[in-house]
Design a protein around this motif. Structure first.
Motif, PDB file in Angstrom:
ATOM      1  N   TRP A 176       0.832  -1.207   0.000  1.00 17.73           N
ATOM      2  CA  TRP A 176       0.000   0.000   0.000  1.00 17.73           C
ATOM      3  C   TRP A 176       0.862   1.249   0.000  1.00 17.73           C
ATOM      4  O   TRP A 176       0.574   2.215  -0.697  1.00 17.73           O
ATOM      5  CB  TRP A 176      -0.901   0.038   1.234  1.00 17.73           C
ATOM      6  CG  TRP A 176      -1.942  -1.025   1.271  1.00 17.73           C
ATOM      7  CD1 TRP A 176      -2.444  -1.714   0.194  1.00 17.73           C
ATOM      8  CD2 TRP A 176      -2.623  -1.531   2.424  1.00 17.73           C
ATOM      9  NE1 TRP A 176      -3.380  -2.613   0.613  1.00 17.73           N
ATOM     10  CE2 TRP A 176      -3.513  -2.530   1.974  1.00 17.73           C
ATOM     11  CE3 TRP A 176      -2.569  -1.236   3.783  1.00 17.73           C
ATOM     12  CZ2 TRP A 176      -4.338  -3.222   2.854  1.00 17.73           C
ATOM     13  CZ3 TRP A 176      -3.395  -1.931   4.648  1.00 17.73           C
ATOM     14  CH2 TRP A 176      -4.269  -2.909   4.190  1.00 17.73           C
ATOM     15  N   SER A 177       1.927   1.239   0.798  1.00 16.06           N
ATOM     16  CA  SER A 177       2.678   2.482   0.908  1.00 16.06           C
ATOM     17  C   SER A 177       3.488   2.748  -0.363  1.00 16.06           C
ATOM     18  O   SER A 177       4.027   3.830  -0.531  1.00 16.06           O
ATOM     19  CB  SER A 177       3.572   2.481   2.156  1.00 16.06           C
ATOM     20  OG  SER A 177       4.423   1.384   2.129  1.00 16.06           O
ATOM     21  N   MET A 178       3.564   1.755  -1.264  1.00 20.59           N
ATOM     22  CA  MET A 178       4.177   2.035  -2.566  1.00 20.59           C
ATOM     23  C   MET A 178       3.181   2.656  -3.528  1.00 20.59           C
ATOM     24  O   MET A 178       3.521   2.972  -4.665  1.00 20.59           O
ATOM     25  CB  MET A 178       4.683   0.736  -3.203  1.00 20.59           C
ATOM     26  CG  MET A 178       5.839   0.120  -2.474  1.00 20.59           C
ATOM     27  SD  MET A 178       6.150  -1.525  -3.109  1.00 20.59           S
ATOM     28  CE  MET A 178       6.783  -1.128  -4.694  1.00 20.59           C
ATOM     29  N   GLY A 179       1.936   2.754  -3.099  1.00 18.66           N
ATOM     30  CA  GLY A 179       0.924   3.308  -3.981  1.00 18.66           C
ATOM     31  C   GLY A 179       0.094   2.246  -4.672  1.00 18.66           C
ATOM     32  O   GLY A 179      -0.600   2.539  -5.640  1.00 18.66           O
TER      33      GLY A 179
ATOM     34  N   ASN B  66       1.988  10.054   4.408  1.00 15.18           N
ATOM     35  CA  ASN B  66       1.681   9.386   3.137  1.00 15.18           C
ATOM     36  C   ASN B  66       0.258   8.827   3.101  1.00 15.18           C
ATOM     37  O   ASN B  66      -0.058   7.963   2.298  1.00 15.18           O
ATOM     38  CB  ASN B  66       2.714   8.306   2.808  1.00 15.18           C
ATOM     39  CG  ASN B  66       2.618   7.099   3.718  1.00 15.18           C
ATOM     40  OD1 ASN B  66       1.901   7.111   4.703  1.00 15.18           O
ATOM     41  ND2 ASN B  66       3.347   6.053   3.376  1.00 15.18           N
ATOM     42  N   MET B  68      -1.227   6.834   4.886  1.00 11.28           N
ATOM     43  CA  MET B  68      -1.516   5.476   5.316  1.00 11.28           C
ATOM     44  C   MET B  68      -2.528   5.532   6.452  1.00 11.28           C
ATOM     45  O   MET B  68      -3.096   4.517   6.853  1.00 11.28           O
ATOM     46  CB  MET B  68      -0.237   4.761   5.757  1.00 11.28           C
ATOM     47  CG  MET B  68       0.589   4.241   4.600  1.00 11.28           C
ATOM     48  SD  MET B  68      -0.277   2.974   3.660  1.00 11.28           S
ATOM     49  CE  MET B  68      -0.061   1.593   4.770  1.00 11.28           C
ATOM     50  N   TYR B  95      -3.188   7.082  -4.304  1.00 13.19           N
ATOM     51  CA  TYR B  95      -2.147   6.169  -4.795  1.00 13.19           C
ATOM     52  C   TYR B  95      -1.037   6.953  -5.484  1.00 13.19           C
ATOM     53  O   TYR B  95       0.144   6.637  -5.356  1.00 13.19           O
ATOM     54  CB  TYR B  95      -2.761   5.124  -5.728  1.00 13.19           C
ATOM     55  CG  TYR B  95      -3.989   4.506  -5.119  1.00 13.19           C
ATOM     56  CD1 TYR B  95      -3.875   3.680  -4.009  1.00 13.19           C
ATOM     57  CD2 TYR B  95      -5.258   4.813  -5.595  1.00 13.19           C
ATOM     58  CE1 TYR B  95      -4.990   3.147  -3.402  1.00 13.19           C
ATOM     59  CE2 TYR B  95      -6.384   4.283  -5.005  1.00 13.19           C
ATOM     60  CZ  TYR B  95      -6.245   3.450  -3.898  1.00 13.19           C
ATOM     61  OH  TYR B  95      -7.359   2.932  -3.293  1.00 13.19           O
ATOM     62  N   ARG B  98       1.095   8.449  -2.724  1.00  9.27           N
ATOM     63  CA  ARG B  98       1.990   7.482  -2.074  1.00  9.27           C
ATOM     64  C   ARG B  98       3.136   7.075  -2.986  1.00  9.27           C
ATOM     65  O   ARG B  98       4.236   6.770  -2.539  1.00  9.27           O
ATOM     66  CB  ARG B  98       1.208   6.231  -1.656  1.00  9.27           C
ATOM     67  CG  ARG B  98       0.195   6.530  -0.572  1.00  9.27           C
ATOM     68  CD  ARG B  98      -0.232   5.273   0.152  1.00  9.27           C
ATOM     69  NE  ARG B  98      -1.361   5.570   1.040  1.00  9.27           N
ATOM     70  CZ  ARG B  98      -2.548   5.009   0.927  1.00  9.27           C
ATOM     71  NH1 ARG B  98      -2.764   4.087   0.002  1.00  9.27           N
ATOM     72  NH2 ARG B  98      -3.514   5.344   1.748  1.00  9.27           N
ATOM     73  N   ARG B  99       2.863   7.045  -4.282  1.00  9.25           N
ATOM     74  CA  ARG B  99       3.916   6.662  -5.224  1.00  9.25           C
ATOM     75  C   ARG B  99       5.086   7.645  -5.158  1.00  9.25           C
ATOM     76  O   ARG B  99       6.217   7.285  -5.440  1.00  9.25           O
ATOM     77  CB  ARG B  99       3.311   6.659  -6.630  1.00  9.25           C
ATOM     78  CG  ARG B  99       4.020   5.778  -7.580  1.00  9.25           C
ATOM     79  CD  ARG B  99       3.201   5.626  -8.836  1.00  9.25           C
ATOM     80  NE  ARG B  99       2.048   4.763  -8.621  1.00  9.25           N
ATOM     81  CZ  ARG B  99       0.929   4.834  -9.347  1.00  9.25           C
ATOM     82  NH1 ARG B  99       0.800   5.731 -10.292  1.00  9.25           N
ATOM     83  NH2 ARG B  99      -0.059   3.994  -9.120  1.00  9.25           N
TER      84      ARG B  99
END
Ligand SMILES: Nc1ncnc2c1ncn2[C@@H]1O[C@H](COP(=O)(O)OP(=O)(O)O)[C@@H](O)[C@H]1O
Ligand SMILES: [Mg+2]
Lengths: 289, 266
Positions: A176-179, B66, B68, B95, B98-99
């Motif tokens: 998730w934290s990678m997107g 981020n 989360m 998303y 976060r990327r």
């Protein structure tokens, strides 16, 4: 210098005692299984032949083979699997990966667990009402399989959810934290690593559906029907019902015949399980963390 | 940095300042306050250290940054965190946010897939399919994370079965594969041997020129070695933010900071 104290020795004796006790319980547990199998093989074994598997029952079901019942059971199980596995997995994915932890989710989880405890005869009545009558499927493989599917769903959902939960949360967080979206995470990390657990659920379902009698008795399984089914709209014989019928409803059945049918039924279940277990072991062998 | 100044001028909320600007940030879990009323800036291309004892709200801050926090039940964010002047909560597509932010966790997380796939995952999620391009990214990121030489002959083996120190560098390579503007590290050395820790510290020094790094650390000396500026969090309170040198040379404004830095508690 390092003498064992009385307490050390006592603990050691206890250790031995409990180990022996637990081993004894375990052996006790597998005893019935062994006895049942041995008896089936001893009494039913002589019945088994190609003719038995590949011909129809004759003489008012007191002789001949079991082909229509054998094929019918496979139909029922396969259709039930097709109906329940995708729905069960989707529901488990939702409950485990998407659903917020609120009263509704908890209520659904509770309902699923309780559904697993509903007696099969109740499912049978539901199946008659819903599939045979309301949806007008009539007494057919479709109605019977859907009844089996409804009965098996909770098993699939619960075991799939457990398999999903066994994948460490840290993997999801990293994704998730990678997107990654939840779905991307499921596809790339969660599903590939819970497949073997999900298979266990399917194994359980197969065993259960293949052996059930009540849910199919009023919904699609026939007492005596010496033809092979051609579509899901047909009725069919089934091994479990056939076993019930020749054991209790038909006079003058030779003693070995029901044992032969039971042996075939249990072999069918065990061989399906064996395929799944082999696949499981193969996946397990590739331990990933 | 005239561009930044312009952004600031055009920003009606007045939130923009550094690369990351935090204004009156309060983080709660239900009724429990994890961080209260923190305001500070993190500048572009600096290593920003955050120190403080366990339970001070350091991880909570990173998770708010981020977003989360969206995935954490009960976690409530008040106040603002903005990146380049844009509040993170205004991102509709979280998303994409976060990327842009790489994350390294306290415990190394090698995903249960091959080393190659670990690093190629983020590019693939972005839609990069070309084998040559992926090969290039994997080699570049692993090299930058000081792991390439150790794994280049076994890119096909499982990332989750590497040693702890290798997995942590794999995690860094994976974060770099996102091409991040911001790199968040949460006590990365907690499960890593001292030699690997030093190697990773060297990596971070090199990365500083390309990205903004927020380094949460349980080792105050690590903050001293790496951070340009350091914030001290204490049980949900931002005690102070200062040039790292000042904190470690007895020039801190708050006596609690000096006590913590000198190892008198925490
Ligand atoms: N998911 C959570 N639910 C409830 N409380 C939490 C949760 N995560 C952290 N906390 C609490 O918030 C406070 C700050 O935690 P954290 O941000 O993890 O601190 P640190 O990273 O500095 O050790 C702690 O008191 C912790 O117990
Ligand atoms: Mg923490």
């Amino acid at each position: 210098m390092f003498e064992a104290t009385e307490l050390n020795l006592q603990n050691q004796r206890r250790e031995r005692l409990f180990r022996t006790l637990f081993l004894a319980m375990t052996l006790l547990l597998i005893l019935p299984v062994v006895v049942i199998l041995a008896m089936l093989v001893y009494k039913g074994g002589p019945m088994i032949s190609m003719d038995f598997l590949l011909t129809e029952p004759t003489n008012g079901m007191t002789a001949g083979g079991i082909l229509p019942a054998f094929v019918g059971t496979i139909w029922l199980v396969v259709v039930a699997l097709i109906a329940s596995v995708p729905i069960g997995i989707a529901a488990a994915l939702y409950l485990s990966e998407y659903a917020p932890d609120n009263w509704l989710t908890r209520a659904i989880n509770l309902a699923v667990i309780n559904l697993a405890g509903v007696p099969s005869i109740v499912h049978a009545l539901f199946g008659v009402g819903a599939f045979v009558i309301f949806f007008r499927f009539g007494t057919s493989i479709l109605a019977a399989s859907l009844t089996l599917a409804v009965m098996a769903l909770p098993v699939v959902i619960v075991s799939t959810r457990e398999a999903l939960q066994a994948v460490p949360q840290a993997f999801r967080e990293a994704c998730w934290s990678m997107g990654a979206t939840r779905w991307q995470t499921i596809r790339k990390v969660v599903l590939p690593n819970s497949l073997s657990g999900i298979l266990t659920g399917v194994i359980l379902e197969v065993s259960r559906t293949a052996g059930e009698t009540a849910p199919i008795m009023f919904t699609g399984a026939a007492f005596f029907l010496p033809f092979l089914p051609e579509t899901v709209w047909d009725q069919t014989m089934a091994l479990s019902l056939h076993l019930f019928v020749i054991s209790t409803q038909v006079p003058e059945v030779p003693e070995a015949l029901p044992y032969g049918v039971a042996l075939v039924l249990i072999s069918l279940v065990l061989s399906m399980n064996a395929v799944s277990i082999a696949f499981r072991v193969y996946l397990r062998g590739k331990k990933k963390w | 940095m005239s561009e930044t100044a312009e952004t600031r001028a055009e920003d009606p909320a007045g939130t923009g300042a550094g690369k990351i600007s935090v204004r009156d940030l309060t983080i709660r879990y239900g009724d429990k306050v994890a961080l209260s009323g923190a305001s500070f800036d993190v500048y572009e291309n600096e290593i920003f250290g955050i120190i403080g004892p366990a339970g001070s709200g350091k991880t909570s801050f990173l998770r708010a940054l981020n977003r989360m926090s969206d995935m954490t039940p009960n976690m409530v964010i008040e106040g603002d965190i903005a990146i380049d002047g844009r509040p993170v909560r205004s991102w509709r597509n979280v998303y994409a946010l976060r990327r842009r932010i790489g994350v390294v966790f306290p415990l190394p997380v090698g995903l249960p897939m091959t080393i190659y796939d670990n690093v190629a995952l983020s590019p693939r999620l972005r839609g990069i399919k070309s084998k040559a391009k992926l090969d290039e990214i994997v080699e570049r990121c692993l090299s930058r994370a000081a792991l390439w030489d150790e794994v280049k002959d076994r890119l096909g083996s499982l990332g989750s079965l590497l040693s702890g120190g290798q997995q942590q560098r794999l995690t860094i390579a994976r974060a770099l594969s996102q091409d991040p503007e911001i790199l968040l590290l949460d006590e990365f050395s907690i499960a890593v041997d001292p030699v690997t820790t030093m190697r990773i510290e060297d990596v971070l020094k090199e990365l500083r020129s390309e990205m903004t790094i927020v380094l949460v650390t349980n080792l105050v000396q690590q903050a001293r070695r790496l951070a340009d500026r350091t914030a001290f969090f204490l049980t949900g309170e931002l005690v102070e933010v200062a040039d790292t040198e000042d904190l470690f040379t007895g020039n801190s404004k708050d006596p609690r900071t000096r006590d913590y830095v000198e190892g008198r508690f925490g």
